[in-house]
Design a protein around this motif. Sequence first.
Motif, short mmCIF file in Angstrom:
data_model
loop_
_atom_site.label_atom_id
_atom_site.label_comp_id
_atom_site.label_asym_id
_atom_site.label_seq_id
_atom_site.Cartn_x
_atom_site.Cartn_y
_atom_site.Cartn_z
N GLY A 210 0.80 -1.22 0.00
CA GLY A 210 0.00 0.00 0.00
C GLY A 210 0.83 1.27 0.00
N GLY A 211 1.01 1.87 -1.18
CA GLY A 211 1.68 3.15 -1.26
C GLY A 211 3.16 3.14 -0.96
N ILE A 212 3.78 1.98 -1.06
CA ILE A 212 5.18 1.85 -0.69
C ILE A 212 6.10 2.31 -1.82
CG2 ILE A 212 7.00 0.16 -0.13
CD1 ILE A 212 4.79 -1.41 1.37
N THR A 213 7.12 3.08 -1.43
CA THR A 213 8.17 3.49 -2.35
C THR A 213 9.52 3.32 -1.64
OG1 THR A 213 8.41 5.82 -1.69
CG2 THR A 213 6.61 5.29 -3.22
N ALA A 214 10.58 3.50 -2.39
CA ALA A 214 11.91 3.40 -1.77
C ALA A 214 12.15 4.51 -0.76
CB ALA A 214 12.99 3.45 -2.85
N ASN A 215 11.34 5.56 -0.80
CA ASN A 215 11.53 6.71 0.09
C ASN A 215 10.80 6.62 1.41
OD1 ASN A 215 13.16 8.05 -1.85
ND2 ASN A 215 11.32 8.75 -2.92
N ASN A 216 9.95 5.61 1.59
CA ASN A 216 9.23 5.54 2.86
C ASN A 216 9.42 4.21 3.60
OD1 ASN A 216 7.50 3.77 1.44
ND2 ASN A 216 5.96 5.36 1.06
N LEU A 217 10.51 3.52 3.28
CA LEU A 217 10.76 2.21 3.90
C LEU A 217 11.26 2.31 5.34
CD1 LEU A 217 12.40 0.22 0.95
CD2 LEU A 217 10.00 0.32 1.64
N ASP A 218 11.63 3.50 5.79
CA ASP A 218 12.10 3.65 7.17
C ASP A 218 11.04 3.20 8.17
OD1 ASP A 218 14.52 4.56 6.38
OD2 ASP A 218 14.20 6.66 6.95
N LYS A 219 9.80 3.25 7.78
CA LYS A 219 8.70 2.83 8.66
C LYS A 219 8.86 1.37 9.09
CE LYS A 219 3.61 2.59 8.67
NZ LYS A 219 2.39 3.11 8.01
N PHE A 220 9.58 0.58 8.28
CA PHE A 220 9.66 -0.87 8.53
C PHE A 220 10.99 -1.32 9.11
CE2 PHE A 220 6.75 0.09 5.09
CZ PHE A 220 5.58 -0.48 5.58
N LYS A 221 11.83 -0.37 9.48
CA LYS A 221 13.10 -0.75 10.09
C LYS A 221 12.87 -1.41 11.44
CE LYS A 221 16.36 2.39 7.87
NZ LYS A 221 17.32 3.50 8.06
N ASN A 222 13.63 -2.47 11.69
CA ASN A 222 13.61 -3.17 12.98
C ASN A 222 12.30 -3.88 13.28
OD1 ASN A 222 16.28 -2.15 13.58
ND2 ASN A 222 15.32 -0.20 14.12
N ILE A 223 11.54 -4.23 12.22
CA ILE A 223 10.40 -5.11 12.42
C ILE A 223 10.53 -6.28 11.44
CG2 ILE A 223 8.93 -3.21 13.19
CD1 ILE A 223 7.47 -3.30 10.56
N PRO A 224 9.97 -7.45 11.79
CA PRO A 224 10.22 -8.67 11.01
C PRO A 224 9.37 -8.80 9.75
CG PRO A 224 8.86 -9.21 12.89
CD PRO A 224 9.21 -7.75 13.03
N ILE A 225 9.48 -7.82 8.85
CA ILE A 225 8.73 -7.89 7.59
C ILE A 225 9.57 -8.66 6.57
CG2 ILE A 225 9.61 -5.75 6.49
CD1 ILE A 225 5.88 -6.67 6.75
N SER A 226 8.92 -9.52 5.79
CA SER A 226 9.66 -10.34 4.81
C SER A 226 9.94 -9.58 3.52
CB SER A 226 8.87 -11.61 4.48
OG SER A 226 8.69 -12.39 5.62
N GLY A 227 9.08 -8.60 3.20
CA GLY A 227 9.28 -7.89 1.95
C GLY A 227 8.20 -6.86 1.73
N PHE A 228 8.18 -6.35 0.49
CA PHE A 228 7.27 -5.26 0.14
C PHE A 228 6.55 -5.58 -1.16
CE2 PHE A 228 10.92 -3.56 2.44
CZ PHE A 228 10.27 -3.05 3.55
N ALA A 229 5.24 -5.42 -1.15
CA ALA A 229 4.43 -5.59 -2.35
C ALA A 229 4.19 -4.21 -2.93
CB ALA A 229 3.12 -6.28 -2.01
N ILE A 230 4.61 -4.01 -4.17
CA ILE A 230 4.64 -2.67 -4.76
C ILE A 230 4.00 -2.71 -6.14
CG2 ILE A 230 6.14 -0.78 -5.48
CD1 ILE A 230 8.20 -1.94 -3.47
N SER A 231 3.18 -1.71 -6.42
CA SER A 231 2.53 -1.63 -7.73
C SER A 231 3.04 -0.46 -8.54
CB SER A 231 1.01 -1.56 -7.56
OG SER A 231 0.38 -1.58 -8.82
N SER A 232 2.42 0.72 -8.38
CA SER A 232 2.69 1.83 -9.29
C SER A 232 4.13 2.31 -9.25
CB SER A 232 1.74 3.00 -8.98
OG SER A 232 1.91 3.44 -7.65
N ASN A 233 4.78 2.27 -8.10
CA ASN A 233 6.15 2.77 -7.99
C ASN A 233 7.10 2.03 -8.92
OD1 ASN A 233 8.98 2.52 -6.11
ND2 ASN A 233 8.12 4.55 -6.46
#
Length: 213
Positions: free
Chosen positions: A170-193
Motif C-alpha cells: 500500500g503506497g510503498i516506495t523506496a523513500n518511505n521504507l524507514d517505517k519498517f526498520k527493525n520489524i520482522p517484515i519479509s518484503g514489500f508488495a509494490i505496484s505503481s512505484n
Amino acid sequence: MRSKDRSKIADYLKCYIILETDLIKLPLEEFFNQCIEAGAKMFQLRNKHKTAKENFQIGEKIRTILDGQDVLFIINDRVDIALCLDADGVHLGEKDLPADIVKRKYNNLIIGYSCNNLKDINYANQSNVDYIGIGPAFPTKTKEDHRTVLSKEDYIKLLNNTKLPAVAIGGITANNLDKFKNIPISGFAISSNICSSENPFEAVKNILRFFNE
C-alpha cells in the motif's frame, strides 16, 4: 515452482510486484527482464479494472515470459484464472473465496491472504495460507477501496501474532521504507512505484537495498 515450501517463500517476497499492466511504460518482456535482473522474484497479476478474459490473455503472455525463470507468478482474487494459467498461486482477501477452502481443495497452489487487523491474522493462521500481505501501509490510489492505513505499531502488533511470511503493501516506495526498520517484515508488495517506472531495474534495486542496509 508450486512445490516451494513455506520456509523458502519468504526469499521470494522481498520485492513482490503487483502488476497493473496499463501503467507499464516498456514492452512487457523488457519490463519483466529488468525486474528479474534486478532481483524481483514474485509477481502478482492484479489489473482490477480488466475483465477475466483480458487478464487471462495478459496472463498467458506473462506465463510465457516467465517460463524457466526462478520466480513465482500469482493471480489476484481469481482462483479460476490461476488454475487455467497454471500459475503458482492466488492471492485472496476477505471478499474472495474463503482461503481455507481454496487451500484445502488446491493444496498445490501457493495461497496469499490480505490482512488489516487481528481477525484477519487469526483467520490466515488457521487457514494455513503460505504468506500474508499486511496493509495498507500508506494511502494509495492504485486500490480505491483500501482499508484503514496501518501505523508502525499496528504492523508490530500484527506481526507478533503470526509466524507467516509477511509483506507490507500500500503506497510503498523506496523513500518511505524507514517505517519498517527493525520489524520482522519479509518484503514489500509494490505496484505503481515499479510498474510506472521508466527504469524498473533501478526501481527494484532501490527497494532491495532495504535488506542490505
